[in-house]
Design an enzyme around this catalytic site. Structure first.
Site, PDB file in Angstrom:
ATOM      1  N   GLU A  88       0.851  -1.334   0.127  1.00 47.49           N
ATOM      2  CA  GLU A  88       0.124  -0.106   0.125  1.00 47.49           C
ATOM      3  C   GLU A  88       0.747   1.239  -0.541  1.00 47.49           C
ATOM      4  O   GLU A  88       1.784   1.667   1.294  1.00 47.49           O
ATOM      5  CB  GLU A  88      -1.144   0.190   0.950  1.00 47.49           C
ATOM      6  CG  GLU A  88      -1.578   1.412   1.710  1.00 47.49           C
ATOM      7  CD  GLU A  88      -2.640   1.431  -0.027  1.00 47.49           C
ATOM      8  OE1 GLU A  88      -3.275   0.931  -0.377  1.00 47.49           O
ATOM      9  OE2 GLU A  88      -2.385   2.492  -0.370  1.00 47.49           O
TER      10      GLU A  88
ATOM     11  N   GLY B 213      -6.397   0.882   3.576  1.00 49.99           N
ATOM     12  CA  GLY B 213      -8.754   1.069   2.943  1.00 49.99           C
ATOM     13  C   GLY B 213      -8.716   1.420   2.016  1.00 49.99           C
ATOM     14  O   GLY B 213      -9.846   1.695   1.184  1.00 49.99           O
ATOM     15  N   GLY B 214      -7.994   2.192   1.364  1.00 49.44           N
ATOM     16  CA  GLY B 214      -8.178   2.743  -0.124  1.00 49.44           C
ATOM     17  C   GLY B 214      -9.242   3.817  -0.358  1.00 49.44           C
ATOM     18  O   GLY B 214     -10.121   4.945   0.764  1.00 49.44           O
ATOM     19  N   THR B 215      -9.670   4.052  -1.382  1.00 52.28           N
ATOM     20  CA  THR B 215     -10.929   5.254  -1.603  1.00 52.28           C
ATOM     21  C   THR B 215     -11.813   5.348  -1.136  1.00 52.28           C
ATOM     22  O   THR B 215     -12.006   6.190  -0.018  1.00 52.28           O
ATOM     23  CB  THR B 215     -11.980   5.202  -3.049  1.00 52.28           C
ATOM     24  OG1 THR B 215     -10.227   4.932  -3.866  1.00 52.28           O
ATOM     25  CG2 THR B 215     -11.982   6.272  -3.386  1.00 52.28           C
ATOM     26  N   CYS B 216     -12.636   3.802  -0.501  1.00 49.24           N
ATOM     27  CA  CYS B 216     -13.930   3.594   0.157  1.00 49.24           C
ATOM     28  C   CYS B 216     -13.912   4.378   2.095  1.00 49.24           C
ATOM     29  O   CYS B 216     -14.283   5.023   1.938  1.00 49.24           O
ATOM     30  CB  CYS B 216     -14.931   2.099  -0.111  1.00 49.24           C
ATOM     31  SG  CYS B 216     -16.167   2.502   1.749  1.00 49.24           S
TER      32      CYS B 216
ATOM     33  N   HIS C 190     -46.396  -3.017   8.039  1.00 46.80           N
ATOM     34  CA  HIS C 190     -47.015  -2.000   7.312  1.00 46.80           C
ATOM     35  C   HIS C 190     -46.218  -1.117   9.203  1.00 46.80           C
ATOM     36  O   HIS C 190     -46.218  -1.478   9.440  1.00 46.80           O
ATOM     37  CB  HIS C 190     -48.043  -1.737   7.472  1.00 46.80           C
ATOM     38  CG  HIS C 190     -49.216  -0.584   8.269  1.00 46.80           C
ATOM     39  ND1 HIS C 190     -49.104   0.210   6.799  1.00 46.80           N
ATOM     40  CD2 HIS C 190     -49.415  -0.067   9.073  1.00 46.80           C
ATOM     41  CE1 HIS C 190     -49.926   1.492   7.137  1.00 46.80           C
ATOM     42  NE2 HIS C 190     -50.349   1.452   9.424  1.00 46.80           N
TER      43      HIS C 190
HETATM   44  C1  LIG Z   1     -16.392  10.645  -3.104  1.00 40.77           C
HETATM   45  C2  LIG Z   1     -16.986   9.111  -3.098  1.00 40.77           C
HETATM   46  C3  LIG Z   1     -17.843   8.280  -2.299  1.00 40.77           C
HETATM   47  C4  LIG Z   1     -17.997   7.610  -3.210  1.00 40.77           C
HETATM   48  N1  LIG Z   1     -18.939   6.558  -2.244  1.00 40.77           N
HETATM   49  C5  LIG Z   1     -19.654   5.022  -2.755  1.00 40.77           C
HETATM   50  C6  LIG Z   1     -20.754   4.830  -2.055  1.00 40.77           C
HETATM   51  O1  LIG Z   1     -21.214   6.015  -1.133  1.00 40.77           O
HETATM   52  N2  LIG Z   1     -20.971   3.479  -2.362  1.00 40.77           N
HETATM   53  C7  LIG Z   1     -19.573   2.787  -3.178  1.00 40.77           C
HETATM   54  O2  LIG Z   1     -20.316   2.008  -3.159  1.00 40.77           O
HETATM   55  N3  LIG Z   1     -18.635   3.411  -3.154  1.00 40.77           N
HETATM   56  C8  LIG Z   1     -18.353   4.517  -3.752  1.00 40.77           C
HETATM   57  N4  LIG Z   1     -17.491   5.491  -3.778  1.00 40.77           N
HETATM   58  C9  LIG Z   1     -16.507   3.772  -5.122  1.00 40.77           C
HETATM   59  C10 LIG Z   1     -15.731   3.787  -4.241  1.00 40.77           C
HETATM   60  O3  LIG Z   1     -15.423   4.139  -3.552  1.00 40.77           O
HETATM   61  C11 LIG Z   1     -14.235   2.527  -4.801  1.00 40.77           C
HETATM   62  O4  LIG Z   1     -15.194   2.004  -5.648  1.00 40.77           O
HETATM   63  C12 LIG Z   1     -14.179   1.844  -3.869  1.00 40.77           C
HETATM   64  O5  LIG Z   1     -13.563   2.129  -2.981  1.00 40.77           O
HETATM   65  C13 LIG Z   1     -13.798   0.728  -4.502  1.00 40.77           C
HETATM   66  O6  LIG Z   1     -11.958   0.885  -4.682  1.00 40.77           O
HETATM   67  P1  LIG Z   1     -11.064  -0.495  -4.763  1.00 40.77           P
HETATM   68  O7  LIG Z   1     -10.714  -1.795  -4.162  1.00 40.77           O
HETATM   69  O8  LIG Z   1     -11.303  -0.734  -6.842  1.00 40.77           O
HETATM   70  O9  LIG Z   1      -9.946   0.425  -4.597  1.00 40.77           O
HETATM   71  P2  LIG Z   1      -9.570   1.473  -3.584  1.00 40.77           P
HETATM   72  O10 LIG Z   1     -10.560   1.781  -3.195  1.00 40.77           O
HETATM   73  O11 LIG Z   1      -8.911   2.752  -4.561  1.00 40.77           O
HETATM   74  O12 LIG Z   1      -8.147   1.752  -3.337  1.00 40.77           O
HETATM   75  C14 LIG Z   1      -7.174   0.923  -4.422  1.00 40.77           C
HETATM   76  C15 LIG Z   1      -6.040   1.672  -3.442  1.00 40.77           C
HETATM   77  O13 LIG Z   1      -4.465   0.676  -3.773  1.00 40.77           O
HETATM   78  C16 LIG Z   1      -3.344   2.024  -3.227  1.00 40.77           C
HETATM   79  N5  LIG Z   1      -2.532   2.037  -4.441  1.00 40.77           N
HETATM   80  C17 LIG Z   1      -3.030   2.970  -6.199  1.00 40.77           C
HETATM   81  N6  LIG Z   1      -1.675   2.542  -6.602  1.00 40.77           N
HETATM   82  C18 LIG Z   1      -0.810   2.175  -5.764  1.00 40.77           C
HETATM   83  C19 LIG Z   1       0.573   1.207  -6.030  1.00 40.77           C
HETATM   84  N7  LIG Z   1       1.003   0.945  -7.364  1.00 40.77           N
HETATM   85  N8  LIG Z   1       1.241   0.245  -5.314  1.00 40.77           N
HETATM   86  C20 LIG Z   1       0.414   0.391  -4.007  1.00 40.77           C
HETATM   87  N9  LIG Z   1      -0.850   0.721  -3.743  1.00 40.77           N
HETATM   88  C21 LIG Z   1      -0.993   1.365  -4.387  1.00 40.77           C
HETATM   89  C22 LIG Z   1      -4.295   3.229  -2.910  1.00 40.77           C
HETATM   90  O14 LIG Z   1      -3.829   4.162  -2.105  1.00 40.77           O
HETATM   91  C23 LIG Z   1      -5.325   2.452  -2.388  1.00 40.77           C
HETATM   92  O15 LIG Z   1      -5.282   2.649  -1.277  1.00 40.77           O
HETATM   93  C24 LIG Z   1     -16.865   6.504  -3.413  1.00 40.77           C
HETATM   94  C25 LIG Z   1     -15.689   6.779  -4.486  1.00 40.77           C
HETATM   95  C26 LIG Z   1     -15.991   8.447  -3.997  1.00 40.77           C
HETATM   96  C27 LIG Z   1     -15.061   9.269  -4.601  1.00 40.77           C
END
Ligand SMILES: Cc1cc2nc3c(=O)[nH]c(=O)nc-3n(C[C@H](O)[C@H](O)[C@H](O)COP(=O)(O)OP(=O)(O)OC[C@H]3O[C@@H](n4cnc5c(N)ncnc54)[C@H](O)[C@@H]3O)c2cc1C
Length: 513
Positions: A74, A79-82, A481
């Protein structure tokens, strides 16, 4: 102009707009990396996972539970984007915004507050931060505490089809899973490099109220932030290039959402052409050049919410020979396999989902195929998502427009939320429910519920679709209901043939018959 801040500039200033999702903490080897540098033999793993989004960590522990030795990499927040900049922080703030909205409407319910409602943005921010930090820590701890997982912090990059570098270390494995997610697009609009702007990541770092927030993009992310900040007290303008909000939704849903946001005095500028930015003494000028109204909006802050792009541009895909499409999404088959044997792409980077639940489902599919001899496929899943404005939109399957284009003979049921007793009792009657059924098979084709509880209620329809049962199963079910769900059988009792509006189109004409 750089469309996205460079890695160097992010390293110098990690809080720069656009950096949070694209940065990594350090190039120096972490403690774990240092151990491996001292013992190069230990860099051979059974599996490597790049990214800790919504599928990678679950796959890591699942594989590790079987005794496999797993490396997970990472570069930023666990935990990434979510967890950090997406679903969890935004929905936590949507909850604060809902509380503010209800407080402002208190007198309608007979609840009288002693004075004017005010929002403490520092507390809103602190509440959000606490929730996401708990999730982030949980995600990191689960990985670090697993005896068969080795965590690397840094940017992972392919060196070959079986080698991934991180810092000074090269890790090897026969199985590699890419879970690198996506980040906000910063479009090359004129003047964008002259102003400060927020993305979905950087706007979550502020603990103050922007006096006038201009949101570029009238889709899912833009609408959630727009309504949220309006409820906190900002003046909000949403600028959209399309003729309506949420172009992907049916026109009636899109119109109802426009009505919802306009009732809260959000200024919506549609058909915006040639969007451009300029710095002014009184704030930021945004050229909109819409068909109606003034050609420029002047705000204090700008949020760019115009789409996402996969984090695959600096991943060394070419060194591994992994095929991607022209937008950078990794090409996969129905079981998430890339064109290179032993390499899978899961989550947003494969372009097949874009949601947390689709990413998690990717994990389930890969794990089932690899570990349980259970043949699961991406094509088995039914599209489903929610939009978390208030009231929320829950959607499953096909839209009305898609059904019309499919040429199927179909039935449709529509019910305004004003007909739903529970919505009336809650004082939340905006929106509508809609369902489409195949007239020949009686199977449900799709549904949208825009209304109070829509994000939850939609699941009673989704589960019947997964069961491949006819709509009559729900029609005859006794629902509790008073709930919003109890009106789904009622809506199904009143199905009518789907009338095609554009009968001049030969491809649609026969569907009306
Ligand atoms: C504002 C916003 C609101 C959202 N709301 C919702 C919602 O309500 N419900 C829903 O289902 N979805 C929602 N989403 C979408 C959801 O967040 C993503 O679809 C979800 O996080 C899935 O992501 P993922 O598993 O593909 O990877 P991500 O969660 O994006 O994680 C990828 C990880 O990989 C890491 N990474 C990237 N490149 C490298 C590399 N080369 N080396 C090492 N690490 C790396 C990143 O740092 C990141 O931690 C929302 C998105 C946004 C932006």
């Amino acid at each position: 102009m750089t469309p996205f801040p460079s890695h160097d500039s992010c390293r110098q200033n990690p809080h720069r707009a656009g950096c949070l999702e694209n940065s990594w903490q350090a190039d120096k080897p972490s403690a774990e990396t240092a151990i491996h540098l001292a013992n190069p033999m230990s860099t051979k793993f059974d599996a490597i996972i790049i990214g800790t989004g919504q599928s990678g960590p679950f796959l890591a522990t699942r594989l590790a539970d079987t005794g496999a030795k797993v490396a997970i990499i990472e570069r930023n927040f666990f935990g990434g984007t979510c967890v950090n900049t997406g679903c969890i922080p935004t929905k936590t703030m949507v909850a604060s915004a809902y509380a503010a909205h209800l407080a402002n409407r208190g007198s309608e319910y007979g609840v009288c507050l002693p004075g004017k409602v005010s929002v403490d943005m520092k507390r809103v921010h602190a509440r959000m931060n606490e929730v996401r930090l708990t999730h982030r820590k949980g995600a990191e701890d689960r990985l670090r505490n697993h005896q068969n997982c080795v965590v690397y912090t840094g940017h992972g990059r392919f060196e070959s089809a079986h080698e991934v570098s991180v810092g000074n270390q090269v890790l090897t494995a026969d199985k590699i899973f890419i879970n690198v997610g996506a980040r906000a697009v910063v479009p090359p609009m004129p003047g964008v490099d002259q102003i400060s702007y927020f993305t979905n990541s950087s706007i979550l770092e502020i603990d103050y109220l922007p006096p006038h927030l201009i949101v570029i993009g009238g889709s899912y992310i833009g609408l959630e932030f727009g309504q949220m900040f309006r409820r906190f007290g900002s003046k909000v303008t949403i600028v959209e290039t399309a003729p309506r909000l949420l172009l992907r939704e049916d026109e009636d849903i899109s119109a109802a959402i426009l009505d919802i946001v306009q009732r809260e005095e959000i200024n919506v500028r549609l058909n915006a052409r040639c969007i451009g930015f300029s710095k002014r003494k009184d704030g930021i000028g945004v050229n909109v050049d819409c068909e109606e109204g003034s050609p420029q909006e002047i705000g204090t802050h700008v949020l760019l919410a115009v789409g996402r792009r996969p984090n695959t541009d600096d991943l060394g895909l070419d060194k591994a020979g992994i095929v991607h499409d022209e937008r950078g999404y990794i090409v996969i088959d129905d079981e998430l396999r890339t064109n290179v044997p032993g390499i899978w792409a899961i989550g947003d980077c494969n372009g097949k989902g874009g949601f947390t639940h689709t990413s998690y489902n990717d994990f389930e599919i890969v794990a089932a195929n690899l570990l349980s001899n259970d043949h699961r496929r991406v094509s088995d899943r039914i599209p489903a998502y929610a939009l978390y404005i208030d009231p929320p939109l829950g959607h499953v399957g096909m839209s009305e427009t898609q059904v019309k284009h499919s040429g199927k003979r179909a039935l449709i049921g529509v019910l305004p939320m004003t007909s739903v007793g529970r919505a009336v009792e809650k004082g939340e009657t905006l929106g509508l429910m809609k369902i489409l059924v195949d007239a020949d098979t009686k199977n449900i084709l799709g549904a949208s519920i825009l209304g109070t509880g829509g994000d939850e209620v939609i699941h009673c329809i989704l589960d019947v679709m997964y069961a491949k049962a006819p709509y009559t199963v729900i029609e005859r079910a006794m629902h509790i209901h008073p709930t919003v769900s109890e009106l789904i059988p009622t809506m199904l009792e009143k199905l009518k043939p789907l009338v095609l509006q554009d009968l001049s189109r030969p491809d649609l004409r026969h569907a009306a018959a």
